[in-house]
Design an enzyme around this catalytic site. Structure first.
Site, mmCIF file in Angstrom:
data_model
loop_
_atom_site.group_PDB
_atom_site.id
_atom_site.type_symbol
_atom_site.label_atom_id
_atom_site.label_comp_id
_atom_site.label_asym_id
_atom_site.label_seq_id
_atom_site.Cartn_x
_atom_site.Cartn_y
_atom_site.Cartn_z
ATOM 1 N N GLU A 74 -25.460 14.401 -3.525
ATOM 2 C CA GLU A 74 -27.259 13.891 -3.590
ATOM 3 C C GLU A 74 -28.457 13.373 -4.382
ATOM 4 O OE1 GLU A 74 -28.877 17.517 -3.837
ATOM 5 O OE2 GLU A 74 -27.307 18.521 -5.685
ATOM 6 N N CYS B 272 1.088 -1.592 -0.090
ATOM 7 C CA CYS B 272 -0.280 -0.137 0.037
ATOM 8 C C CYS B 272 1.030 1.260 0.056
ATOM 9 C CB CYS B 272 -0.834 0.269 1.655
ATOM 10 S SG CYS B 272 -1.908 1.613 1.616
ATOM 11 N N TYR C 38 -8.594 -3.796 -12.122
ATOM 12 C CA TYR C 38 -8.558 -2.323 -11.890
ATOM 13 C C TYR C 38 -6.849 -1.608 -11.711
ATOM 14 C CZ TYR C 38 -7.009 -2.611 -6.757
ATOM 15 O OH TYR C 38 -6.357 -3.285 -5.731
ATOM 16 N N HIS D 247 -27.284 20.665 -1.592
ATOM 17 C CA HIS D 247 -26.900 20.541 -2.982
ATOM 18 C C HIS D 247 -25.916 21.872 -2.758
ATOM 19 C CE1 HIS D 247 -28.657 21.581 -6.257
ATOM 20 N NE2 HIS D 247 -29.209 22.558 -5.876
ATOM 21 N N LYS E 71 0.196 5.460 -5.714
ATOM 22 C CA LYS E 71 -1.360 5.298 -6.826
ATOM 23 C C LYS E 71 -1.950 6.409 -7.235
ATOM 24 C CE LYS E 71 -4.743 4.133 -5.810
ATOM 25 N NZ LYS E 71 -5.490 2.339 -6.263
ATOM 26 N N CYS F 187 -1.510 1.873 -3.007
ATOM 27 C CA CYS F 187 -2.568 2.531 -2.788
ATOM 28 C C CYS F 187 -1.809 4.093 -3.164
ATOM 29 C CB CYS F 187 -3.636 2.384 -1.937
ATOM 30 S SG CYS F 187 -3.333 0.908 -1.163
HETATM 31 P P1 FAD Z 1 1.475 -6.013 1.664
HETATM 32 O O1 FAD Z 1 0.925 -4.607 2.293
HETATM 33 O O2 FAD Z 1 1.701 -7.109 0.215
HETATM 34 O O3 FAD Z 1 3.188 -6.838 2.623
HETATM 35 C C1 FAD Z 1 3.695 -8.060 3.213
HETATM 36 C C2 FAD Z 1 4.590 -7.896 3.308
HETATM 37 O O4 FAD Z 1 5.329 -8.786 3.618
HETATM 38 C C3 FAD Z 1 5.477 -6.772 2.105
HETATM 39 O O5 FAD Z 1 6.162 -6.339 2.784
HETATM 40 C C4 FAD Z 1 5.782 -8.380 1.422
HETATM 41 O O6 FAD Z 1 7.597 -7.901 1.308
HETATM 42 C C5 FAD Z 1 6.950 -8.948 3.039
HETATM 43 N N1 FAD Z 1 7.253 -10.369 2.901
HETATM 44 C C6 FAD Z 1 6.189 -11.211 1.680
HETATM 45 N N2 FAD Z 1 7.024 -12.241 2.154
HETATM 46 C C7 FAD Z 1 7.293 -12.816 3.117
HETATM 47 C C8 FAD Z 1 8.593 -13.693 3.761
HETATM 48 N N3 FAD Z 1 8.383 -14.953 3.775
HETATM 49 N N4 FAD Z 1 8.924 -12.319 4.609
HETATM 50 C C9 FAD Z 1 9.015 -11.856 5.953
HETATM 51 N N5 FAD Z 1 8.512 -10.704 4.451
HETATM 52 C C10 FAD Z 1 7.934 -11.054 3.285
HETATM 53 N N6 FAD Z 1 -6.254 -1.458 -2.022
HETATM 54 C C11 FAD Z 1 -7.055 0.070 -0.920
HETATM 55 O O7 FAD Z 1 -7.403 -0.587 -0.016
HETATM 56 N N7 FAD Z 1 -7.116 0.587 -2.128
HETATM 57 C C12 FAD Z 1 -6.382 1.097 -2.890
HETATM 58 O O8 FAD Z 1 -6.234 2.121 -3.603
HETATM 59 C C13 FAD Z 1 -5.295 0.029 -3.533
HETATM 60 N N8 FAD Z 1 -4.633 0.441 -4.375
HETATM 61 C C14 FAD Z 1 -3.665 -0.430 -5.438
HETATM 62 C C15 FAD Z 1 -2.831 0.090 -6.332
HETATM 63 C C16 FAD Z 1 -2.044 -0.684 -6.564
HETATM 64 C C17 FAD Z 1 -0.649 -1.165 -7.217
HETATM 65 C C18 FAD Z 1 -1.872 -2.232 -5.595
HETATM 66 C C19 FAD Z 1 -0.424 -2.724 -6.351
HETATM 67 C C20 FAD Z 1 -2.631 -2.958 -4.160
HETATM 68 C C21 FAD Z 1 -3.166 -2.045 -3.805
HETATM 69 N N9 FAD Z 1 -4.512 -2.090 -3.015
HETATM 70 C C22 FAD Z 1 -5.456 -0.663 -2.777
HETATM 71 C C23 FAD Z 1 -4.479 -3.063 -2.538
HETATM 72 C C24 FAD Z 1 -3.496 -2.598 -0.972
HETATM 73 O O9 FAD Z 1 -2.231 -2.406 -1.351
HETATM 74 C C25 FAD Z 1 -3.189 -4.100 -0.244
HETATM 75 O O10 FAD Z 1 -4.094 -5.520 -0.905
HETATM 76 C C26 FAD Z 1 -2.482 -4.070 1.221
HETATM 77 O O11 FAD Z 1 -1.552 -3.913 0.715
HETATM 78 C C27 FAD Z 1 -2.236 -5.785 1.489
HETATM 79 O O12 FAD Z 1 -1.904 -5.454 2.631
HETATM 80 P P2 FAD Z 1 -1.143 -7.055 3.665
HETATM 81 O O13 FAD Z 1 -1.113 -6.589 4.439
HETATM 82 O O14 FAD Z 1 -2.228 -8.515 3.096
HETATM 83 O O15 FAD Z 1 0.154 -7.013 2.285
HETATM 84 P P1 NA7 Z 2 -7.019 -8.118 -11.571
HETATM 85 O O1 NA7 Z 2 -8.440 -7.486 -11.047
HETATM 86 O O2 NA7 Z 2 -7.062 -10.203 -11.279
HETATM 87 O O3 NA7 Z 2 -6.841 -8.475 -13.319
HETATM 88 C C1 NA7 Z 2 -6.171 -8.636 -13.735
HETATM 89 C C2 NA7 Z 2 -6.418 -8.430 -16.150
HETATM 90 O O4 NA7 Z 2 -5.650 -9.213 -16.224
HETATM 91 C C3 NA7 Z 2 -7.405 -9.466 -16.264
HETATM 92 O O5 NA7 Z 2 -8.142 -7.813 -16.809
HETATM 93 C C4 NA7 Z 2 -7.529 -10.354 -16.596
HETATM 94 O O6 NA7 Z 2 -8.349 -10.943 -17.907
HETATM 95 C C5 NA7 Z 2 -5.958 -9.669 -17.323
HETATM 96 N N1 NA7 Z 2 -5.273 -11.285 -17.471
HETATM 97 C C6 NA7 Z 2 -4.483 -12.193 -16.446
HETATM 98 N N2 NA7 Z 2 -3.478 -12.709 -17.117
HETATM 99 C C7 NA7 Z 2 -3.266 -12.654 -18.137
HETATM 100 C C8 NA7 Z 2 -2.187 -13.074 -19.793
HETATM 101 N N3 NA7 Z 2 -1.747 -13.649 -18.959
HETATM 102 N N4 NA7 Z 2 -2.542 -11.937 -20.584
HETATM 103 C C9 NA7 Z 2 -3.777 -11.276 -21.109
HETATM 104 N N5 NA7 Z 2 -4.374 -10.680 -19.999
HETATM 105 C C10 NA7 Z 2 -4.149 -10.888 -18.748
HETATM 106 O O7 NA7 Z 2 -5.444 -7.626 -11.196
HETATM 107 P P2 NA7 Z 2 -4.720 -6.559 -10.921
HETATM 108 O O8 NA7 Z 2 -3.548 -6.295 -11.540
HETATM 109 O O9 NA7 Z 2 -5.878 -5.503 -11.425
HETATM 110 O O10 NA7 Z 2 -4.959 -6.735 -9.630
HETATM 111 C C11 NA7 Z 2 -5.449 -6.318 -8.540
HETATM 112 C C12 NA7 Z 2 -5.111 -7.722 -7.286
HETATM 113 O O11 NA7 Z 2 -6.463 -6.604 -6.302
HETATM 114 C C13 NA7 Z 2 -7.148 -8.761 -8.004
HETATM 115 O O12 NA7 Z 2 -5.809 -10.050 -7.505
HETATM 116 C C14 NA7 Z 2 -7.812 -8.342 -7.029
HETATM 117 O O13 NA7 Z 2 -8.620 -9.575 -6.290
HETATM 118 C C15 NA7 Z 2 -7.274 -7.030 -6.240
HETATM 119 P P3 NA7 Z 2 -9.543 -12.000 -17.481
HETATM 120 O O14 NA7 Z 2 -10.472 -11.170 -16.371
HETATM 121 O O15 NA7 Z 2 -8.902 -13.131 -16.114
HETATM 122 O O16 NA7 Z 2 -9.215 -12.223 -18.993
#
Ligand code: FAD
Ligand code: NA7
Length: 484
Positions: A465, A53, A193, A460, A61, A58
């Site tokens: 709304e 995050c 997304y 408003h 982004k 998040c």
């Molecule tokens: P993480 O935050 O991924 O933390 C896990 C940590 O564990 C990482 O630092 C990882 O490196 C570490 N780790 C992994 N394996 C090991 C190990 N074996 N030993 C030690 N450390 C380890 N969520 C929202 O709510 N709003 C948003 O707008 C949003 N935007 C997003 C945009 C993007 C581009 C992405 C990729 C994600 C977004 N998310 C958003 C999702 C959100 O970031 C995740 O749901 C959240 O960070 C999950 O938290 P977590 O604690 O499960 O894992």
């Molecule tokens: P998502 O929501 O899993 O979406 C992945 C997208 O990528 C989706 O449109 C897939 O299409 C597409 N996809 C997956 N594999 C391929 C390949 N091989 N080639 C082309 N397109 C592909 O992932 P996000 O990256 O947006 O991550 C969001 C995560 O956070 C997700 O896991 C959520 O649960 C929360 P599809 O619909 O499968 O045809």
């Protein structure tokens, strides 16, 4: 028995869920260590404590989305009477450095906070030796740690497609927010997304993104809303290559990337040249390094199944956040689940995490927020005859002067048709969507009904709304576009 282990609790993963759990456990008297370790991406990007995050999710982004909205606002400002230079252009390097500086400050505050709260932070990669023993791989050697209880909160990382050149030449969201060069013409593969949000802010910043869609847009979301989101992006000049999959990426002598792709409907092969290829094809849970079999914990594909107490199949090993199977992958979900788990473990609480009706927002240029059921899920759960959908297009007041398109500003409420007319889902496409839907999420969780919504006096002039003015049902067939 408690004293025979190094710690009461070891949390593996210092992201949203892990940190919340570790801090809450210490606050309730537990001795806690939290491991966090980030493996660099194929192009070498790495980051500090705090998880996805803060570092690559998040936060960066939202900041880049805001940068893109500000560019739009500057152009609108001229219509409102501001004298602005119409040749404004973004400075990618400055944006990246501002974003990265903010992230570094959050990393620092996190470290200090952990120290103040007496959570032992271990910058090491954890893997199980046995059900109560973990080995932490540190920069300078290994350390063995024992604990009575473990919480796995390792999250996930982006996937790469299995095609030639994908790993060598493509990047993911893990690299984009710190990219040391302008992205330029970018192919965004994936229409989840993350793909749509990245394409959206790249366009707003003046680059040329194209979105490659394998099947549908925003799988898992309400598909009417998903299609409106895509249409609003196309209206802004973002091309969508539909029913298309990438075949290969090659680096040309000029350094640009030649992508070959195939239309899955016609079998037609196409190609184009891009400056950047961004994979947004989903995320993989980080189970591989954990050596779960040593602890007896079962993984299903790359996720861990937990029960309603977040316990895995091994009773003293729990999991929260993105690593668990079948729950929303969102920061506030991980945080609350982690915190509630710590309270159940160390503060005599019996409050469980409720994963239902979690609100979320897709930060595309025109934002989409929702809470509760999609229309199709409501139909599936209750039957089409038992569902009433109230909907309407609307015109945000602030769009008039700059003559912004209102074509996709739309709200709908999916509700029970008879009885109380309970609201099952709310969907909003328009400005500041997250701010609009958050309060409605509390209302929905409190049992919001259509009569209550209709008896709520709007503020408003706002766009929120519009939810209080919904009078047209889909079933009526009446035109949901406003007269003026
Ligand atoms: P993480 O935050 O991924 O933390 C896990 C940590 O564990 C990482 O630092 C990882 O490196 C570490 N780790 C992994 N394996 C090991 C190990 N074996 N030993 C030690 N450390 C380890 N969520 C929202 O709510 N709003 C948003 O707008 C949003 N935007 C997003 C945009 C993007 C581009 C992405 C990729 C994600 C977004 N998310 C958003 C999702 C959100 O970031 C995740 O749901 C959240 O960070 C999950 O938290 P977590 O604690 O499960 O894992
Ligand atoms: P998502 O929501 O899993 O979406 C992945 C997208 O990528 C989706 O449109 C897939 O299409 C597409 N996809 C997956 N594999 C391929 C390949 N091989 N080639 C082309 N397109 C592909 O992932 P996000 O990256 O947006 O991550 C969001 C995560 O956070 C997700 O896991 C959520 O649960 C929360 P599809 O619909 O499968 O045809």
């Amino acid at each position: 028995l408690r004293g025979s282990y190094d710690y009461d609790l070891v949390v593996i993963g210092g992201g949203s869920g892990g940190l919340a759990c570790a801090k809450e456990a210490v606050a309730n008297g537990a001795r806690v260590a939290c491991l966090d370790y980030v493996k660099p991406t194929p192009i070498g990007t790495k980051w500090g404590v705090g998880g996805t995050c803060v570092n690559v999710g998040c936060i960066p982004k939202k900041l880049m989305h805001q940068a893109s909205l500000l560019g739009e606002a500057v152009h609108e400002a001229a219509a409102y009477g501001w004298n602005v230079d119409d040749k404004i252009k973004p400075d990618w390097k400055k944006l990246v450095s501002s974003v990265q500086n903010h992230i570094k400050s959050v990393n620092w505050v996190t470290r200090v906070d952990l120290r103040d709260k007496k959570v032992e932070y271990i910058n090491g990669l954890g893997s199980f030796v046995d059900p109560h023993t973990l080995s932490a791989k540190l920069k300078n050697g290994d350390r063995t740690i024992t604990a009575q209880t473990f919480v796995i909160a390792v999250g996930g990382r982006p996937r790469y497609p299995n095609i030639p050149g994908a790993v060598e030449y493509g990047i993911t969201s893990d690299d984009l927010f710190s990219l040391d060069r302008e992205p330029g013409k970018t192919l965004v593969v994936g229409a989840g997304y993350i793909g749509l949000e990245c394409a959206g802010f790249l366009k707003g910043l003046g680059y040329e993104p194209t979105v490659m869609v394998r099947s549908i847009v925003l799988r898992g979301f309400d598909q009417q809303m998903a299609n409106l989101v895509a249409a609003s992006m196309e209206e802004r000049g973002i091309p969508f290559l539909r029913r298309t999959v990438p075949l290969s990426v090659e680096k040309q002598p000029d350094g640009r990337l030649l992508v070959k792709y195939e239309c899955t409907e016609t079998g037609e092969i196409g190609s184009d040249v891009f400056d950047t290829v961004l994979w947004a094809v989903g995320r993989k849970g980080l189970v591989d390094d954990l050596n779960l079999p040593n602890a007896g914990v079962l993984a299903h594909n790359d996720k861990i199944q937990v029960d309603c107490d977040e316990a895995t199949n091994v009773p003293h090993i729990y999991a929260v956040g993105d690593i668990i199977h079948g729950k929303p992958e969102l920061t506030p979900v991980a945080v609350l689940a982690g915190r509630l788990l710590a309270r159940r473990l160390y503060a005599d609480s019996d409050l469980r995490m409720d994963y239902a009706d979690v609100a979320t927002t897709v930060f595309t240029p025109l934002e989409y927020a929702c809470v509760g059921l999609s229309e199709e899920d409501a139909v599936k759960a209750h039957g089409a005859d038992e569902i009433e959908v109230f909907h309407g297009y609307y015109k945000p007041t602030e769009f008039f002067i700059p003559q912004k398109s209102v074509r996709y500003c739309y709200v709908k409420a999916v509700a029970q048709r008879h009885g109380d007319q309970r609201v099952y889902g709310l969907h909003y496409l328009g400005p500041v969507a997250g701010e609009v839907i958050q309060g409605f999420a509390a209302a929905l969780k409190s049992g919001l009904t259509i009569p209550t919504l209709m008896n709520t006096v709007g503020i408003h002039p706002t766009t929120a709304e519009e939810f209080t003015r919904l009078s047209i049902t889909k079933r009526s067939g009446l035109d949901p576009t406003p007269a003026s």
